[in-house]
Design an enzyme around this catalytic site. Structure first.
Site, PDB file in Angstrom:
ATOM      1  N   ASN A 157      64.379  42.820  54.130  1.00 13.34           N
ATOM      2  CA  ASN A 157      65.361  41.835  53.679  1.00 13.34           C
ATOM      3  C   ASN A 157      66.748  42.467  53.762  1.00 13.34           C
ATOM      4  O   ASN A 157      67.181  43.169  52.863  1.00 13.34           O
ATOM      5  CB  ASN A 157      65.038  41.414  52.246  1.00 13.34           C
ATOM      6  CG  ASN A 157      65.862  40.205  51.829  1.00 13.34           C
ATOM      7  OD1 ASN A 157      66.986  40.035  52.284  1.00 13.34           O
ATOM      8  ND2 ASN A 157      65.299  39.391  50.955  1.00 13.34           N
ATOM      9  N   ASP A 158      67.416  42.197  54.855  1.00  7.90           N
ATOM     10  CA  ASP A 158      68.725  42.784  55.132  1.00  7.90           C
ATOM     11  C   ASP A 158      69.758  42.472  54.059  1.00  7.90           C
ATOM     12  O   ASP A 158      70.826  43.077  54.031  1.00  7.90           O
ATOM     13  CB  ASP A 158      69.261  42.209  56.454  1.00  7.90           C
ATOM     14  CG  ASP A 158      68.950  43.099  57.635  1.00  7.90           C
ATOM     15  OD1 ASP A 158      68.827  44.318  57.441  1.00  7.90           O
ATOM     16  OD2 ASP A 158      68.831  42.564  58.744  1.00  7.90           O
ATOM     17  N   CYS A 159      69.452  41.497  53.231  1.00  8.24           N
ATOM     18  CA  CYS A 159      70.449  41.035  52.268  1.00  8.24           C
ATOM     19  C   CYS A 159      70.186  41.558  50.852  1.00  8.24           C
ATOM     20  O   CYS A 159      70.928  41.240  49.927  1.00  8.24           O
ATOM     21  CB  CYS A 159      70.495  39.515  52.268  1.00  8.24           C
ATOM     22  SG  CYS A 159      70.995  38.891  53.867  1.00  8.24           S
ATOM     23  N   GLN A 190      75.800  45.163  54.823  1.00  4.53           N
ATOM     24  CA  GLN A 190      74.775  46.048  55.381  1.00  4.53           C
ATOM     25  C   GLN A 190      75.258  47.489  55.535  1.00  4.53           C
ATOM     26  O   GLN A 190      74.455  48.398  55.526  1.00  4.53           O
ATOM     27  CB  GLN A 190      74.293  45.525  56.737  1.00  4.53           C
ATOM     28  CG  GLN A 190      73.151  44.546  56.631  1.00  4.53           C
ATOM     29  CD  GLN A 190      73.623  43.137  56.352  1.00  4.53           C
ATOM     30  OE1 GLN A 190      74.563  42.674  56.969  1.00  4.53           O
ATOM     31  NE2 GLN A 190      72.998  42.476  55.416  1.00  4.53           N
TER      32      GLN A 190
END
Ligand code: BGC
Ligand code: NOJ
Length: 814
Positions: free
Chosen positions: A486-488, A503
Site C-alpha cells: 500500500n504505497d499510501c 512516497q
C-alpha cells in the site's frame, strides 16, 4: 446500461456508440512500438518508453477528456461538409458507428450519408510502426467526390520536456517532406539518431506539417481551417508545433471502394550514417524506405494483420477454459490474459490515467505483472527477471522503479519500500514453476547495474529475504520503510508541507513502524524459496528459510493478530493499526489475504475467522474495500492514505489488485462459493450491464472501484495498468479452477463453486498440452485424479515422458 457488447467468437469488444462514459481504450503493439487508442481514435504512440521516446503529442486532463490522436477527416468536395468518421473531434452525428477493440488492434467503422468508412489500426509484429488501413465505400447510387485528411501532432520525443520547456521547444521542430512521406526530425541534427515518419499510400493533393497553419488561428482539432476549406496549406514546420497531415482526393463511383493506407513509424539510423548525402542535413532514408514501401501495399498490411491475429490465437490458446459462467470464460480466455500482456509491457507507465511521464516500471509492479504473463512467453519473463534483478541493491533492497529504455533504477524515487524485494522471489518462483528452466538461478546478475558485482540470481533471492530479516522492528515484525504494497500507508512520512511526495518524504528514522503485511508476504516468499532450495538440493537454505518463516509466523500471532483478524501495521508511536483499538482503519484487507495465502491460521481456525471478518466488515456488492472505517480526516502519522476522501483509492476504495488475495485465501480454506462470488463482484464483464455506474471499460480491470463511503460507489477508475490483471488471472486459473504449475509437474486442485457440475481446461505446460476435464460429484472440493486412464495419488500430475504431446486428465471433485 451497456455501450456495446462482447463478440467472443472474434475476441473483440464492440462499442456501439461513441459517447462512452470515459474513453474506452485499447493498446496497439506488443513488443517495442506502442500506441494507446480510444474508441474515437484518440491517443498517442511511443517507442519503448512513453516518456523518453514519445512520437505523438497528447494533452492529459483535457476538456473534453480525450482530445488529440489519430484523427481523420472526410470532406465532401461537392457540398463542403466535413466530418470525423471516428466521431471525435468534430462530433458530427454519424448514421452508423462501431468500434471493435481486439488484441493489439482497433477497427473503427462508421457511415454518414452513404459513405462508409473503416479504419484498422495495428502494429505489425517485429516492426516499429503502426498501420492505419482505411477503406472508403460509396454506398450511394451517385458518385462521391471526397477529400480525406489525416492528422497527428508530433511530440518532441521527451514527453516531459515537450510539455514544459516551451521557450526552447517552440524553436526546434524540423520536418522533411518527400513525396507522400512526412518526416519528423526535431533534434536529429544534433544528438538523436531517430526520426518519425508519417506516410500515405496515395498521391497527395496537399499536406501540412505546421499545426497552426492547418488548424487556423484560435481553432482546435474539431474545426481545422484546412479541412473546413477542403485545402491543405502545404505548410513546412520550423519551430512551433510540428504535425503531419496528408490530403488525399478520393473519387468513388456508385458502389466503389478504395483503400488508403497511412503508416506512422519510428526509425533509428547508425550514428555515423545519419545523413544522405553525408555532410548534408537530409535524413538517410535507406533504412526506412523499404519498410514504408512494404507496408503501403494492402496485401502486406493484410498479411501482417493476419499474422498478428494468429500470434494472439497461439498465445491465448495456452490456457482455454469452458465453465458454466460466460464472464469467467471470456475473461480467462481473452481479456484478462490480454490485459496481463499489456500490464507486463507497460507496468504503470502509460494509460489514460498514467501520463507516461511520471512512472517507469515498478519493481513491485513488474514482478507481480509477470505472474499473469509468464505462461504466455516464458522467454520474455526470463529476460524481465534478469533486467529487474540487475537493478536490485546490494543490501537486497530495490529501486522502487526503473526506466524501460535504460533499464536503470530510478534515483528520483529511490528505494526503501520494504516489501519490494520479496516480490522478486515470487516472480522467479512463478517462472521456475512454469518453465522448469532452473538454469536461470545460475545466471550471473549485477547489483545496481554495476559491473563487477555479479552473483548468481539464486543469491539475489537470498539477499531479498535477508533484507526483511535485517529490518525488524520493536515487535520483531518487518519495518515498513516508505511503504509496503500500500504505497499510501506512509508511516514514516509525517508530511505537513503541500506538494511533498508522500512516497519519498521521510521525516522519521523508520525504526518503529512495522508491517504485518510484509510479515505475511515474507512467510509466503520463504515457502517459495524453500521449494526452490529443495530442488537445488540446498538443504541448509531450506532449513534456514523454514526457520525464519516459522519465527515470523510466531511473531504474527504474538503481535499481528487482533482477535478476529490480522492487524495491518504498527505506526511510528508503536500503536497498532487495523485493530479494534482504532477509531478509523480498524480492519484492512491486505494482511487477511496475504497471511492466509501464506498458510497462517489454517490450523488454529484463525484463517476462517479473518476471512469471516472480511465478509462482515469489508465486502460490498462492488467488491471488497481496502479497510473500514475509511479515514474521514488527514492523519499526519498515516500519510497519503488519509489524504483521499473516504471511498476512493487507498482510502477504503475497492482495490481490484488485492481482492484476488481474498479469493485465493478463500480457496485455501476451501470455500469455493465464496471465492467465486468475490471473483464475480469485480469481474469487469460481469459488471458490463452497469457500465453507466462502472464507467471504465467492461473488458479490463481497473485499479479501483469506489468504495461504500464514496459519493458514487461502484465507479471504477484507473483502468488497464493494475496488478489486478495478473492477480485476478492467477486467482481464477490457478486457485479457483486450480490449474497451477508446480515445480515438478502440473497441479490440479480446484476449489470452485458448488453449483457448477464441472468445467474443462486446456493448458499448454512445458510443451505438453493438458486436456483437463473436471466433474463435480459432491459438494466439497476433494480431488481424485486420473491421468491418461491411470489414477494418480495427490493433486500433481507428474511430468510425462519426453516427446509426449498430449495428456488427458480426468478430475473428479467430491
Ligand atoms: C497512488 C498509489 C500509487 C502511488 C505511487 C499514489 O498517489 O494512490 O496507487 O501507487 O501514488 O505512485
Ligand atoms: C499502485 C502501485 O503501482 C502499486 O505498486 C501499489 O501496490 C498500489 N498502487 C497500491 O498502493
Amino acid at each position: 446500461m451497456r455501450y456495446g457488447y462482447f463478440d467472443d467468437s472474434s475476441r473483440e469488444y464492440v462499442i456501439t456508440r461513441p459517447d462512452t462514459p470515459l474513453p474506452w481504450i485499447n493498446y496497439l503493439g506488443c513488443e517495442d512500438y506502442f500506441g494507446l487508442i480510444s474508441n474515437t481514435a484518440g491517443g498517442y504512440s511511443f517507442y519503448k518508453d512513453a516518456r523518453l521516446r514519445r512520437l505523438t503529442r497528447y494533452r492529459y486532463n483535457n476538456a473534453p477528456l480525450d482530445m488529440g490522436g489519430r484523427y481523420l477527416y472526410l470532406y465532401d468536395n461537392a457540398s463542403g461538409k466535413y466530418w470525423s468518421p471516428s466521431w471525435m473531434p468534430t462530433r458530427v452525428k454519424l448514421d452508423e458507428y462501431e468500434c471493435r477493440h481486439g488484441q493489439g488492434y482497433t477497427i473503427i467503422t462508421s457511415k454518414l450519408n452513404g459513405i462508409k468508412f473503416s479504419a484498422r489500426y495495428f502494429v505489425p509484429l517485429g516492426e516499429s510502426l503502426e498501420i492505419w488501413q482505411v477503406t472508403l465505400t460509396n454506398e450511394n447510387t451517385s458518385p462521391a467526390d471526397l477529400s480525406l485528411f489525416s492528422s497527428i501532432e508530433f511530440c518532441l520525443w521527451d514527453a516531459n520536456d515537450d510539455a514544459t520547456n516551451f521557450q526552447r521547444n517552440y524553436s526546434i521542430a524540423q520536418v522533411e517532406i518527400v513525396d507522400e512521406v512526412i518526416y519528423h526530425k526535431s533534434e536529429y541534427r544534433e544528438r538523436r539518431d531517430h526520426f518519425a515518419y508519417f506516410a500515405c499510400s496515395e498521391k497527395l493533393a496537399g499536406f501540412d506539417t505546421a499545426r497552426e497553419d492547418f488548424l487556423g488561428p484560435y481553432r482546435g482539432w474539431d474545426a481545422p481551417l484546412a479541412v473546413e476549406e477542403g485545402k491543405s496549406r502545404n505548410s513546412e514546420a520550423l519551430g512551433w508545433q510540428p504535425m503531419g497531415s496528408h490530403h488525399v482526393k478520393v473519387q468513388l463511383k456508385a458502389g466503389e471502394q478504395k483503400q488508403v493506407i497511412f503508416l506512422l513509424g519510428y526509425q533509428e539510423n547508425p550514428k555515423d550514417d545519419k545523413f544522405d548525402p553525408p555532410g548534408s542535413q537530409v535524413i538517410n532514408k535507406k533504412t526506412d524506405k523499404p519498410i514504408i514501401a512494404k507496408y503501403l501495399k494492402p496485401e502486406n498490411a493484410d498479411k501482417a494483420f493476419n499474422t498478428l491475429r494468429e500470434y494472439w490465437t497461439m498465445l491465448l490458446d495456452k490456457v482455454q477454459v469452458t465453465t458454466p459462467d460466460e464472464h469467467t470464460n471470456r475473461m480467462v480466455n481473452i481479456w484478462n490474459a490480454y490485459q496481463c500482456m499489456v500490464t507486463f509491457n507497460m507496468s504503470r507507465s502509460a494509460s489514460y490515467f498514467e501520463s507516461g511521464i511520471g512512472r517507469g516500471m515498478g519493481f513491485r509492479d513488474s514482478t507481480q505483472d509477470l505472474l499473469g504473463f509468464v505462461h504466455m512467453i516464458p522467454e520474455r519473463a526470463r529476460e524481465r527477471i534478469l533486467d529487474i534483478s540487475a537493478t536490485q541493491l546490494k543490501n537486497g533492497g530495490a529501486f522502487h522503479q526503473y526506466q524501460p529504455l535504460t533499464k536503470r533504477g530510478n534515483n528520483d524515487v529511490g528505494s526503501g519500500f520494504n516489501d519490494d524485494p520479496l516480490w522478486l522471489v515470487l516472480a522467479v518462483s512463478a517462472y521456475l514453476r512454469e518453465s522448469g528452466d532452473w538454469s536461470i538461478l545460475d545466471e550471473q546478475v549485477q547489483y545496481e547495474n554495476e559491473a563487477g558485482t555479479e552473483s548468481p540470481l539464486y543469491e539475489h533471492l537470498q539477499r531479498a529475504l535477508q533484507y526483511t530479516l535485517d529490518r525488524l522492528g520493536p515487535n520483531n515484525l518487518p519495518l515498513i520503510g516508505r511503504a509496503d504494497w500500500n504505497d499510501c500507508l506512509n508511516l514514516n512520512c509525517f508530511s505537513d508541507t503541500p506538494g511533498q511526495s508522500f512516497q519519498t518524504t521521510t521525516s522519521k528514522d523508520g525504526t518503529v513502524a512495522e508491517s504485518v503485511f510484509i510479515a505475511g508476504l515474507f512467510v509466503l516468499a520463504c515457502e517459495e524459496m524453500a521449494g526452490i532450495a529443495e530442488h537445488c538440493s540446498d538443504q541448509a537454505e531450506v532449513d534456514r528459510v523454514q526457520k525464519s518463516a516459522a519465527e515470523m509466523e510466531k511473531t504474527v500471532w504474538a503481535a499481528g493478530w487482533d482477535g478476529e483478524w490480522f492487524r495491518r501495521a504498527y505506526d511510528d508511536y508503536g500503536h497498532a493499526l487495523g485493530s479494534k483499538e482504532n477509531v478509523e482503519g480498524q480492519i484492512f484487507i491486505e494482511p487477511q489475504g496475504i497471511c492466509v495465502m501464506a498458510g497462517l491460521g489454517a490450523e488454529n481456525g484463525n484463517a476462517v475467522k479473518a476471512l469471516d471478518s472480511v465478509a462482515e466488515h469489508l465486502a460490498t456488492p462492488h467488491g471488497i474495500v481496502l479497510h473500514q472505517p475509511g479515514f474521514t480526516k488527514y492523519y499526519l502519522h498515516l500519510g497519503e492514505i488519509s489524504s483521499y476522501p473516504a471511498g476512493y483509492k487507498e482510502n477504503a476504495g475497492v482495490f481490484c489488485h488485492n481482492n484476488p488475495w481474498i479469493m485465493i485465501a478463500e480457496t485455501v480454506v476451501r470455500r469455493g462459493d465464496k471465492a467465486f462470488d468475490y471473483y464475480t463482484r469485480t469481474n469487469p464483464s460481469a459488471r458490463e450491464g452497469i457500465s453507466e455506474v462502472h464507467k471504465c471499460e467492461p473488458y479490463v480491470y481497473a485499479q479501483m472501484i469506489a468504495g461504500k463511503d464514496a459519493v458514487k460507489p461502484g465507479e471504477a477508475k484507473n483502468s488497464w495498468l493494475t496488478g489486478a490483471a495478473a492477480w485476478n488471472y492467477v486467482a481464477i486459473t490457478q486457485h479457483i479452477l486450480g490449474i497451477r504449475p508446480a515445480f515438478e509437474g502440473l497441479e490440479v486442485k480446484p476449489v470452485f463453486s458448488s453449483r457448477w457440475d464441472g468445467f474443462e481446461v486446456t493448458r499448454n505446460f512445458r510443451g505438453v498440452r493438458y486436456e483437463i476435464s473436471v466433474k463435480r460429484e459432491g459438494p466439497e472440493n476433494n480431488v481424485s485424479l486420473e491421468v491418461d486412464g491411470k489414477s494418480v495419488p495427490g493433486t500433481v500430475i507428474p511430468l510425462p515422458a519426453a516427446n509426449t504431446k498430449t495428456v488427458k486428465v480426468k478430475v473428479v471433485v467430491r
